[in-house]
Design an enzyme around this catalytic site. Structure first.
Site, PDB file in Angstrom:
ATOM      1  N   ARG A   1       0.813  -1.229   0.000  1.00 47.74           N
ATOM      2  CA  ARG A   1       0.000   0.000   0.000  1.00 47.74           C
ATOM      3  C   ARG A   1       0.839   1.268   0.000  1.00 47.74           C
ATOM      4  O   ARG A   1       0.464   2.259  -0.608  1.00 47.74           O
ATOM      5  CB  ARG A   1      -1.003  -0.022   1.159  1.00 47.74           C
ATOM      6  CG  ARG A   1      -0.461   0.363   2.506  1.00 47.74           C
ATOM      7  CD  ARG A   1      -1.524   0.260   3.588  1.00 47.74           C
ATOM      8  NE  ARG A   1      -1.905  -1.131   3.814  1.00 47.74           N
ATOM      9  CZ  ARG A   1      -3.155  -1.565   3.876  1.00 47.74           C
ATOM     10  NH1 ARG A   1      -4.158  -0.729   3.724  1.00 47.74           N
ATOM     11  NH2 ARG A   1      -3.408  -2.830   4.106  1.00 47.74           N
TER      12      ARG A   1
ATOM     13  N   CYS B   1     -27.173  -4.585  -3.844  1.00 52.82           N
ATOM     14  CA  CYS B   1     -28.312  -4.982  -3.032  1.00 52.82           C
ATOM     15  C   CYS B   1     -27.834  -5.660  -1.761  1.00 52.82           C
ATOM     16  O   CYS B   1     -28.008  -6.874  -1.572  1.00 52.82           O
ATOM     17  CB  CYS B   1     -29.228  -5.891  -3.847  1.00 52.82           C
ATOM     18  SG  CYS B   1     -30.054  -4.963  -5.126  1.00 52.82           S
TER      19      CYS B   1
HETATM   20  C1  LIG Z   1      -0.166  -8.061   2.257  1.00 60.27           C
HETATM   21  C2  LIG Z   1       1.263  -8.382   2.389  1.00 60.27           C
HETATM   22  C3  LIG Z   1       2.231  -7.393   2.124  1.00 60.27           C
HETATM   23  C4  LIG Z   1       1.879  -5.971   1.820  1.00 60.27           C
HETATM   24  O1  LIG Z   1       1.250  -5.317   2.866  1.00 60.27           O
HETATM   25  P1  LIG Z   1       1.010  -3.730   2.765  1.00 60.27           P
HETATM   26  O2  LIG Z   1       0.251  -3.375   3.984  1.00 60.27           O
HETATM   27  O3  LIG Z   1       0.224  -3.483   1.531  1.00 60.27           O
HETATM   28  O4  LIG Z   1       2.365  -3.092   2.681  1.00 60.27           O
HETATM   29  C5  LIG Z   1       3.546  -7.776   2.165  1.00 60.27           C
HETATM   30  N1  LIG Z   1       3.914  -9.053   2.451  1.00 60.27           N
HETATM   31  C6  LIG Z   1       3.011 -10.018   2.721  1.00 60.27           C
HETATM   32  C7  LIG Z   1       3.473 -11.384   3.011  1.00 60.27           C
HETATM   33  C8  LIG Z   1       1.664  -9.710   2.708  1.00 60.27           C
HETATM   34  O5  LIG Z   1       0.768 -10.665   2.991  1.00 60.27           O
END
Ligand SMILES: *Cc1c(COP(=O)(O)O)cnc(C)c1O
Length: 431
Positions: free
Chosen positions: A293, A361
């Site tokens: 993110r 819905c």
């Molecule tokens: C989801 C995930 C990420 C990324 O997480 P962010 O919050 O988007 O940075 C990285 N590594 C693993 C193993 C994840 O499951």
């Protein structure tokens, strides 16, 4: 405003990445994802710069591509020299379809099918992050069939509390991910991996959670993981070359959220790594981080059109928009907070309280309950900010609603990165 790529122009419209977001909504229709390519590239460069500076050239950021997965994202990641994570054959296929270098891909997840593992080996995938003993033996067997030695990391659960939402907190003992140190399962899987002929153990992975703004949970994880590495070295003579500390770095969704400083977090992790490796007399491994993110979230907004305004009592009002949980399920899934703007009348006073309702819905299809926004009119454009992560990639066709397009903005020029689905796309697999 919340982020530096947001502005108000002379028409009193929301400007995003230097273009008029209302004009984009007119040109492409709504709902519409807009993404700021320049900012995504800046983030990739910042992670790479910090990690190479503080942690050495063998350390790399991986873009956790589940946050935002379509061809153009993998092209951008490739051009910027990122490594990436995938968690399915579909993400892997999208990456290799644009010639993303397979040796820079890590394959994650607590379930990988034999077909997916085979596919990843056929394309020459870099690393499989093995979650559990069943998967370890499957990977070993399939690598044997293929006549290769597959590089792997083992996913370890260090028991760090990242102090975030339970549904996105994955480092504790009660987790569907990885092998836990506390219970002895972590040591057992290392022992097994070292006895497998067709896998090459390169190190360990852990992921402590999401929406983390300080280095502290990563520093705690570093300490625990290096101590674990040391005990493995003592008992089995194995030295980890790679320590992957996962992702989860935070993003500012609303005003009260802090701002992440990538440089500070990476520097503090590196200081802790140096310190603990010295104390433990352990050779410093290469560090990988997996930001998802924080690479893309604030590089995206979503544009909607208001269809109706239903004032039920003085205090209860529903503003219905032409999207909702199908393009952004984050509120429905975990009451995630977003910021909402009236994009075509930015200076209107924010004095109206309304629930922003999606069109599905389902009573649960709302983007926010009791949001403070300017009083909208039918036809106005509402913008949701910070939707670059876990929106398009989580979108569904529930109620047979076609997925919204992704329009990217590069140097103030807009272009379509993902086309809007049409009704025939919805029928494609129906027989
Ligand atoms: C989801 C995930 C990420 C990324 O997480 P962010 O919050 O988007 O940075 C990285 N590594 C693993 C193993 C994840 O499951």
């Amino acid at each position: 405003m919340l982020h530096s790529n947001l502005n108000i122009n002379d028409l009193d419209h929301l400007e995003f990445a230097g273009v008029d977001a209302v004009e984009m909504a007119k040109k492409y229709g709504t709902p519409l994802y807009l993404m700021d390519e320049d900012r995504i590239r800046d983030r990739c460069r910042e992670y790479i710069r910090c990690m190479h500076t503080y942690l050495g050239e063998a350390s790399h950021p991986l873009f956790a591509s589940k946050a935002c997965s379509f061809k153009q994202m993998y092209r951008i990641a490739k051009e910027e020299g990122m490594y990436i994570d995938v968690v399915s054959g579909g993400e892997l296929h999208t990456a290799v379809s644009v010639d993303f270098p397979a040796d820079r891909i890590f394959f994650h997840g607590n379930y990988k099918s034999p077909a997916e593992i085979r596919y990843s080996m056929e394309v020459g995938l870099g690393y499989i992050v093995v979650d559990n003993p069943d998967e370890l033996h499957l990977v070993d067997e399939l690598a044997g069939e293929m006549g290769i030695r597959q590089k792997i990391l083992l996913r370890i659960t260090p028991g760090v509390d990242a102090h975030t939402n339970k549904k996105i907190n994955t480092g504790l003992v009660d987790s569907k991910f990885g092998a836990t140190i506390e219970t002895g399962h972590a040591e057992m899987i290392v022992q097994e991996a070292l006895s497998c002929k067709n896998v090459e153990l390169k190190g360990f992975h852990c992921h402590v959670g999401s929406q983390i703004f300080t280095a502290t949970p990563f520093m705690e994880a570093t300490d625990i993981m290096i101590a674990f590495c040391k005990s493995i070295l003592n008992r089995y003579g194995f030295t980890a070359e790679i320590l992957n500390l996962g992702g989860g770095l935070g993003v500012r969704y609303i005003k009260s959220d802090p701002t992440l400083n990538i440089d500070v977090v990476v520097r503090q992790i590196s200081e802790e790594l140096v310190r603990i490796c010295k104390i433990m007399k352990y050779p410093q491994p290469a560090i990988f981080l997996e930001p998802g993110r924080s690479i893309v979230a604030d590089s995206g907004i979503t544009m909607y059109t208001v269809g109706s305004i239903k004032q039920i009592t003085d205090d209860i009002c529903y503003v219905a928009i032409d999207g909702g949980m199908t393009d952004n399920p984050r509120y429905t899934l975990y009451q995630a907070e977003h910021t909402f703007l009236l994009a075509n009348r930015m200076s209107a006073p924010v004095d109206f309280k309304a629930t922003i309702a999606g069109r599905c819905c389902e009573s649960g299809d709302v983007l926010k309950e009791r949001a403070w926004i300017p009083k909208p009119m039918v036809g106005d454009n509402i913008a949701t900010l910070v939707t670059g992560a876990y929106n398009y990639s989580m979108a569904s066709n529930y109620n047979r609603i076609p997925r919204a397009p992704v329009v990217m903005i590069r140097n103030k020029e807009d272009y379509v990165a993902v086309k809007r689905e049409n009704y025939d796309d919805l029928l494609r697999n129906d027989v």
